[in-house]
Design an enzyme around this catalytic site. Structure first.
Site, PDB file in Angstrom:
ATOM      1  N   HIS A 179      23.981  21.163  43.802  1.00 20.14           N
ATOM      2  CA  HIS A 179      24.504  20.793  42.487  1.00 20.14           C
ATOM      3  C   HIS A 179      25.477  19.618  42.574  1.00 20.14           C
ATOM      4  O   HIS A 179      25.727  18.946  41.580  1.00 20.14           O
ATOM      5  CB  HIS A 179      25.107  21.996  41.758  1.00 20.14           C
ATOM      6  CG  HIS A 179      26.379  22.531  42.316  1.00 20.14           C
ATOM      7  ND1 HIS A 179      26.433  23.597  43.190  1.00 20.14           N
ATOM      8  CD2 HIS A 179      27.673  22.179  42.099  1.00 20.14           C
ATOM      9  CE1 HIS A 179      27.689  23.874  43.484  1.00 20.14           C
ATOM     10  NE2 HIS A 179      28.463  23.024  42.836  1.00 20.14           N
ATOM     11  N   ASP A 191      21.750  26.370  47.967  1.00 20.30           N
ATOM     12  CA  ASP A 191      22.503  25.310  47.285  1.00 20.30           C
ATOM     13  C   ASP A 191      22.993  24.257  48.277  1.00 20.30           C
ATOM     14  O   ASP A 191      24.151  24.248  48.682  1.00 20.30           O
ATOM     15  CB  ASP A 191      23.683  25.942  46.542  1.00 20.30           C
ATOM     16  CG  ASP A 191      24.229  25.035  45.445  1.00 20.30           C
ATOM     17  OD1 ASP A 191      23.928  23.833  45.476  1.00 20.30           O
ATOM     18  OD2 ASP A 191      24.953  25.534  44.570  1.00 20.30           O
ATOM     19  N   SER A 197      33.047  23.017  45.934  1.00 22.40           N
ATOM     20  CA  SER A 197      31.595  23.032  46.085  1.00 22.40           C
ATOM     21  C   SER A 197      31.191  22.087  47.214  1.00 22.40           C
ATOM     22  O   SER A 197      31.562  20.916  47.219  1.00 22.40           O
ATOM     23  CB  SER A 197      30.921  22.588  44.788  1.00 22.40           C
ATOM     24  OG  SER A 197      31.122  23.539  43.782  1.00 22.40           O
TER      25      SER A 197
END
Length: 706
Positions: A85, A222, A642
């Site tokens: 992402h 991810d 992240s």
């Protein structure tokens, strides 16, 4: 010298037991000695120097990824791992209907096939210094907000000029810590030639979509892979050029195939964006009612329109995939945070804690006539309504449509074209960006936002054009938007907009932007009278907390500077039952089998085939005998983390942080030791997908996992 100082401090502080092993976003250059000692006791075997100082320090492998995420260098040729992402916009921007890398994934089989990206970079932290005394000596405390900003900007420029005399590729940022009670100067080196190397299909990189977002258990793979490129002569930063070569770092992270067990030491290093754990109870109430509630409500309306158009057209989906993902991520975060604020009773807990501070203040006289809780409560109450209106305004218009983006630019910020000596022939001209937005979606979203904004705020907070919507269009917002698109020159392709002609101010799009900005400035003016005073009181409150609890270490709120968090691998109680601390290949196949119920569990047949294997070879965990996908630690993270590397006690890479859990979404303001968890993708799952799906042999060899 540094280690000797640390040893002496540890000796004097070994009796302290207040530091919590699973809470804290610690700056590594002034890591409290008692915190480092706890890390060692829990299994961290690296020396402080190997963590922080010198060319071979582990921190040199960790990067700020494009100003919104974190990442880690994993090879001698500059490969960088981050989350899928985090690479979303790069993947989307390179995708077309013919070559849909978002849908189908991407693997560059050679350096020549690696894809360059505009406006992306990785930033390495070189050094960090406490410059509080220097800032205060310049009279910072006695200045107003504007002069304070000027002072910090001037000092930043001076310090940047100084480091550039040593190395022209360096620059300095100065950031406030502890609510402005401290200031640190951080030196960075930015590499702006960053190329996309590998990504899995969206079905895996965002497996579970919004259904599983912020939830456990997770099976999302991810990750995405980029490469840093450098000047071929200096191995330093350089603007994109075909002549650039892969960057050769002195330090990269060793990828480990050894896995982890329950209770094992785990550490993240990255760039957490923003937390507010020193925030007053009054500030938390405003966050809940005027910020989170607004974000959840408005984005819910907007996203319903967006997803309808995205599911109807692959071309539209490609254009909006990244924007929708970003919007929905914090839509769900806002809902979850407010749920936790209320269920845990955070506001009342904080108020009780503030009463304790007030009593301590009365007994010690510390910050007497400065920290004033009654005044703080009064100012927040006065700012509640304008803040609520402002957030509705921002969410409804500023983060919504191409039409408003253009209307806003007409109020300032557009480059002027045409002859300087002939004002009437000067004009604005929008670049053709028709490939980045869709007219039907844009119009329906704008109409929905206009209607929703009117339903959420008081009549006095409506821009002037609302009277026209009522009288001319009978509150038919779609008809009004059709009129704007048809009559305004803002949306005319290649149209020169002559801003010195009478027709400019009469243009409905220009008037639309001016009316919105008028409300914006009015609400900002109402807030400004108290804003600086609120910030000062919050600063005093933080100062009082640190002073009252001076026998224990305190970390500063996150501010997108490098931080370390540590703890252990482990589960938590989920609805009264053990959550488990890892997920397996069997669990993702079970979800894939439910794709007819949950569309976000759909995946390509090859993915089901690969993850249904009877033997996963070297990617099998030696302890459990399973192919492990994602895992839990109690590391302290937030947005910006992240893509943060997750290290074991030896400083080896075992995973990438990508999410927190629903049960502790209030952790930005209150860290719940029992519930807060970091969700990471197992690095073996990453390598498995690169190997068995991508057949990325050259990358697997380059990474050389142990």
């Amino acid at each position: 010298m540094i280690m000797r100082k640390i040893a002496l401090l540890i000796t004097g502080l070994t009796m302290l037991s207040h530091a919590k092993a699973d809470e804290g976003m610690w700056t590594i250059y002034n890591l409290p000695p008692q915190v480092y000692e706890i890390m060692q006791n829990e299994g961290f075997s690296m020396s402080y120097n190997d963590l922080c100082y010198g060319e071979m320090a582990l921190k040199n492998a960790v990067v700020n990824f494009s100003g919104y995420c974190s990442g880690v260098v994993v090879s001698p040729n500059g490969l960088v791992f981050t989350n899928h992402h985090c690479g979303f916009e790069s993947i989307r921007s390179h995708s077309t209907v013919e070559h849909d890398y978002m849908l189908n994934g991407f693997y560059a089989k050679s350096y020549e096939e690696e894809l360059p990206n505009k406006n992306m970079f990785v930033s390495f932290m070189v050094d960090q210094t406490d410059i509080t005394d220097r800032v205060m000596a310049l009279g910072y405390e006695n200045m107003g907000a504007l002069l304070k900003e000027v002072l910090i900007d001037s000092l930043t420029n001076a310090m940047t000029d100084s480091v550039k005399r040593i190395d022209k590729t360096l620059h300095v940022n100065i950031d406030p810590f502890y609510e402005g009670n401290k200031f640190y100067a951080t030196t960075y080196q930015d590499f702006t030639d960053l190329r996309l190397v590998f990504t899995v299909p969206k079905s895996m990189g965002k497996f579970g979509g919004e259904t599983d977002n912020w939830m456990w258990p997770r099976q999302t793979c991810d990750f995405s892979v980029f490469r840093v490129y450098a000047d071929p002569k200096t191995n330093g930063p350089a603007e994109y050029s075909e002549e650039n070569v892969p960057y050769h770092p002195k330090r990269w992270a060793q990828v480990s195939m050894q896995g982890y067990k329950d209770g094992d030491f785990a550490m993240t290093m990255g760039y957490p964006g923003s937390t507010s754990r020193y925030l007053s109870s009054y500030g938390i109430k405003q966050m809940r009612d005027a910020e989170n509630a607004v974000r959840a409500q408005v984005r819910g309306v907007k996203q319903e329109v967006m997803i309808k158009h995205m599911r109807a057209s692959e071309a539209v989906r490609i254009k909006y995939d990244s924007e929708y993902a970003s919007s929905s991520n914090y839509w769900k975060n806002a809902i979850g945070m407010n749920k936790c604020i209320d269920s845990i009773g955070i506001i009342s807990q904080k108020a009780a804690y503030e009463e304790k501070i007030r009593q301590w203040q009365d007994s010690t006289g510390y910050l007497k006539d400065k920290l004033d809780f009654a005044e703080l409560e009064k100012m927040y109450a006065e700012n509640m309504k304008p803040n609520y209106t402002l957030n509705n305004l921002y969410e409804s218009f500023f983060r919504t449509s191409e039409f408003f983006k253009r209307a806003r630019k007409m109020q300032g910020g557009m480059p002027i074209k045409g002859p300087e000596d002939k004002p009437k022939k000067q004009y604005y001209l929008f670049k053709d960006n028709s490939d980045s937005w869709d007219e039907a979606l844009d119009k329906e979203v704008l109409a929905a936002m206009l209607k929703n904004y009117a339903q959420q705020v008081d009549a006095e907070c409506l821009p002037k054009f609302y009277s026209e919507i009522k009288t001319k269009y009978g509150n038919n917002y779609s008809a009004y938007v059709d009129y704007l698109y048809k009559k305004s020159m803002l949306m005319k392709k290649g149209k020169k907009i002559y801003f010195n002609k009478k027709s400019f101010k009469k243009d409905p799009g220009v008037k639309f932007g001016a009316d919105v900005m008028e409300i914006l400035y009015d609400q900002m003016l109402k807030m400004s009278a108290n804003e600086e005073k609120i910030m000062t009181q919050e600063k005093y409150l933080c100062d009082a907390i640190v002073r009252m609890e001076q026998d224990q270490p305190h970390y500063s709120d996150a501010n997108f500077t490098m931080r370390l968090s540590y703890g252990q691998v482990g589960e938590y109680l989920l609805n009264g039952q053990p959550s488990g601390y890892y997920t397996t290949a069997e669990s993702i196949v079970e979800k894939m089998d439910r794709a007819n119920e949950v569309i976000e569990y759909e995946a390509e047949p090859i993915m089901r085939q690969l993850l249904s294997a009877s033997d996963f070879g070297p990617y099998t965990d030696k302890t459990t005998g399973k192919m492990q996908l994602c895992f839990l630690t109690n590391n302290d993270i937030t947005g910006g983390n992240s893509g943060s590397p997750m290290f074991n006690g030896k400083g080896e890479l075992i995973g990438l942080a990508f999410d927190g859990n629903w049960d502790s979404l209030s952790s930005d303001i209150f860290f719940d030791k029992q519930l807060a968890r970091c969700i990471g993708v197992d690095i073996r799952f990453v390598l498995f997908m690169m190997d068995r799906w991508g057949h990325a042999d050259r990358l697997i060899r380059e990474i050389n996992a142990k």
